[in-house]
Design a protein around this motif. Structure first.
Motif, PDB file in Angstrom:
ATOM      1  N   MET A 164       0.817  -1.197   0.000  1.00  0.00           N
ATOM      2  CA  MET A 164       0.000   0.000   0.000  1.00  0.00           C
ATOM      3  C   MET A 164       0.858   1.257   0.000  1.00  0.00           C
ATOM      4  N   LEU A 165       1.921   1.285   0.808  1.00  0.00           N
ATOM      5  CA  LEU A 165       2.777   2.464   0.864  1.00  0.00           C
ATOM      6  C   LEU A 165       3.528   2.676  -0.442  1.00  0.00           C
ATOM      7  N   GLY A 166       3.851   1.564  -1.095  1.00  0.00           N
ATOM      8  CA  GLY A 166       4.527   1.686  -2.389  1.00  0.00           C
ATOM      9  C   GLY A 166       3.659   2.420  -3.393  1.00  0.00           C
ATOM     10  N   GLY A 167       2.370   2.141  -3.378  1.00  0.00           N
ATOM     11  CA  GLY A 167       1.426   2.807  -4.269  1.00  0.00           C
ATOM     12  C   GLY A 167       1.290   4.278  -3.932  1.00  0.00           C
ATOM     13  N   LEU A 168       1.303   4.606  -2.643  1.00  0.00           N
ATOM     14  CA  LEU A 168       1.218   6.014  -2.224  1.00  0.00           C
ATOM     15  C   LEU A 168       2.467   6.781  -2.622  1.00  0.00           C
ATOM     16  N   GLY A 169       3.610   6.117  -2.484  1.00  0.00           N
ATOM     17  CA  GLY A 169       4.880   6.756  -2.878  1.00  0.00           C
ATOM     18  C   GLY A 169       4.894   7.043  -4.370  1.00  0.00           C
ATOM     19  N   LYS A 170       4.397   6.092  -5.138  1.00  0.00           N
ATOM     20  CA  LYS A 170       4.342   6.272  -6.593  1.00  0.00           C
ATOM     21  C   LYS A 170       3.390   7.407  -6.941  1.00  0.00           C
ATOM     22  N   LEU A 171       2.247   7.436  -6.261  1.00  0.00           N
ATOM     23  CA  LEU A 171       1.253   8.489  -6.491  1.00  0.00           C
ATOM     24  C   LEU A 171       1.825   9.856  -6.114  1.00  0.00           C
ATOM     25  N   ALA A 172       2.534   9.896  -4.994  1.00  0.00           N
ATOM     26  CA  ALA A 172       3.150  11.151  -4.553  1.00  0.00           C
ATOM     27  C   ALA A 172       4.209  11.602  -5.555  1.00  0.00           C
ATOM     28  N   ALA A 173       5.004  10.647  -6.046  1.00  0.00           N
ATOM     29  CA  ALA A 173       6.047  10.982  -7.023  1.00  0.00           C
ATOM     30  C   ALA A 173       5.431  11.502  -8.315  1.00  0.00           C
ATOM     31  N   GLU A 174       4.336  10.881  -8.750  1.00  0.00           N
ATOM     32  CA  GLU A 174       3.650  11.344  -9.959  1.00  0.00           C
ATOM     33  C   GLU A 174       3.075  12.748  -9.758  1.00  0.00           C
ATOM     34  N   GLY A 175       2.516  12.990  -8.576  1.00  0.00           N
ATOM     35  CA  GLY A 175       1.976  14.322  -8.273  1.00  0.00           C
ATOM     36  C   GLY A 175       3.074  15.365  -8.265  1.00  0.00           C
ATOM     37  N   LEU A 176       4.194  15.030  -7.654  1.00  0.00           N
ATOM     38  CA  LEU A 176       5.340  15.938  -7.615  1.00  0.00           C
ATOM     39  C   LEU A 176       5.857  16.200  -9.030  1.00  0.00           C
ATOM     40  N   ALA A 177       5.942  15.153  -9.820  1.00  0.00           N
ATOM     41  CA  ALA A 177       6.407  15.302 -11.204  1.00  0.00           C
ATOM     42  C   ALA A 177       5.460  16.217 -11.986  1.00  0.00           C
ATOM     43  N   HIS A 178       4.163  16.026 -11.775  1.00  0.00           N
ATOM     44  CA  HIS A 178       3.166  16.831 -12.476  1.00  0.00           C
ATOM     45  C   HIS A 178       3.288  18.306 -12.069  1.00  0.00           C
ATOM     46  N   ARG A 179       3.410  18.555 -10.767  1.00  0.00           N
ATOM     47  CA  ARG A 179       3.533  19.937 -10.293  1.00  0.00           C
ATOM     48  C   ARG A 179       4.828  20.570 -10.799  1.00  0.00           C
ATOM     49  N   THR A 180       5.890  19.777 -10.830  1.00  0.00           N
ATOM     50  CA  THR A 180       7.175  20.273 -11.328  1.00  0.00           C
ATOM     51  C   THR A 180       7.070  20.632 -12.810  1.00  0.00           C
ATOM     52  N   GLU A 181       6.409  19.770 -13.577  1.00  0.00           N
ATOM     53  CA  GLU A 181       6.214  20.024 -15.005  1.00  0.00           C
ATOM     54  C   GLU A 181       5.405  21.306 -15.214  1.00  0.00           C
ATOM     55  N   LYS A 182       4.331  21.478 -14.449  1.00  0.00           N
ATOM     56  CA  LYS A 182       3.489  22.682 -14.584  1.00  0.00           C
ATOM     57  C   LYS A 182       4.271  23.933 -14.187  1.00  0.00           C
ATOM     58  N   ALA A 183       5.061  23.826 -13.124  1.00  0.00           N
ATOM     59  CA  ALA A 183       5.864  24.968 -12.691  1.00  0.00           C
ATOM     60  C   ALA A 183       6.901  25.323 -13.755  1.00  0.00           C
ATOM     61  N   THR A 184       7.498  24.302 -14.358  1.00  0.00           N
ATOM     62  CA  THR A 184       8.488  24.526 -15.414  1.00  0.00           C
ATOM     63  C   THR A 184       7.842  25.191 -16.626  1.00  0.00           C
ATOM     64  N   GLU A 185       6.659  24.701 -17.004  1.00  0.00           N
ATOM     65  CA  GLU A 185       5.930  25.310 -18.122  1.00  0.00           C
ATOM     66  C   GLU A 185       5.613  26.771 -17.827  1.00  0.00           C
ATOM     67  N   GLY A 186       5.206  27.046 -16.588  1.00  0.00           N
ATOM     68  CA  GLY A 186       4.907  28.422 -16.197  1.00  0.00           C
ATOM     69  C   GLY A 186       6.149  29.304 -16.270  1.00  0.00           C
ATOM     70  N   ALA A 187       7.274  28.785 -15.809  1.00  0.00           N
ATOM     71  CA  ALA A 187       8.527  29.549 -15.849  1.00  0.00           C
ATOM     72  C   ALA A 187       8.954  29.804 -17.290  1.00  0.00           C
ATOM     73  N   VAL A 188       8.833  28.778 -18.123  1.00  0.00           N
ATOM     74  CA  VAL A 188       9.190  28.930 -19.539  1.00  0.00           C
ATOM     75  C   VAL A 188       8.309  29.986 -20.195  1.00  0.00           C
ATOM     76  N   HIS A 189       7.025  29.955 -19.901  1.00  0.00           N
ATOM     77  CA  HIS A 189       6.094  30.936 -20.463  1.00  0.00           C
ATOM     78  C   HIS A 189       6.465  32.348 -19.998  1.00  0.00           C
ATOM     79  N   ALA A 190       6.796  32.494 -18.721  1.00  0.00           N
ATOM     80  CA  ALA A 190       7.181  33.812 -18.193  1.00  0.00           C
ATOM     81  C   ALA A 190       8.441  34.320 -18.881  1.00  0.00           C
ATOM     82  N   VAL A 191       9.405  33.430 -19.066  1.00  0.00           N
ATOM     83  CA  VAL A 191      10.650  33.820 -19.739  1.00  0.00           C
ATOM     84  C   VAL A 191      10.374  34.204 -21.188  1.00  0.00           C
ATOM     85  N   GLU A 192       9.514  33.455 -21.857  1.00  0.00           N
ATOM     86  CA  GLU A 192       9.156  33.785 -23.243  1.00  0.00           C
ATOM     87  C   GLU A 192       8.548  35.176 -23.327  1.00  0.00           C
TER      88      GLU A 192
END
Length: 89
Positions: free
Chosen positions: A1-29
């Motif tokens: 069960m914890l393995g699934g939560l860790g994976k879910l947390a990692a995916e959420g973190l990856a998603h937020r990181t991707e969105k933040a990166t897209e936002g930064a790229v847009h601001a720089v553009e």
């Protein structure tokens, strides 16, 4: 069960990181677009000013040349008339 939560947390973190990166790229553009726009405007103004100064310089030089030619022709005609007058005496 914890393995699934860790994976879910990692995916959420990856998603937020991707969105933040897209936002930064847009601001720089947007900043780059603004800087390029200002540079273009400044360059256009500089070119217009240079062309204006070149035209003023050309106009001044043309006036000087015209005056020189006029004076030279006038002096030559005066000298010729004086010479003809002396021959007629």
């Amino acid at each position: 069960m914890l393995g699934g939560l860790g994976k879910l947390a990692a995916e959420g973190l990856a998603h937020r990181t991707e969105k933040a990166t897209e936002g930064a790229v847009h601001a720089v553009e947007e900043v780059v677009k603004e800087v390029v726009g200002h540079a273009k405007e400044t360059g256009e103004k500089a070119i217009a000013e240079a062309v204006k100064k070149a035209q003023e310089s050309a106009d001044k030089k043309m006036k000087e040349v015209t005056e020189t030619v006029t004076n030279t022709v006038t002096n030559a005609m005066t000298h010729a008339a004086e010479s003809l007058g002396k021959l007629g005496q």
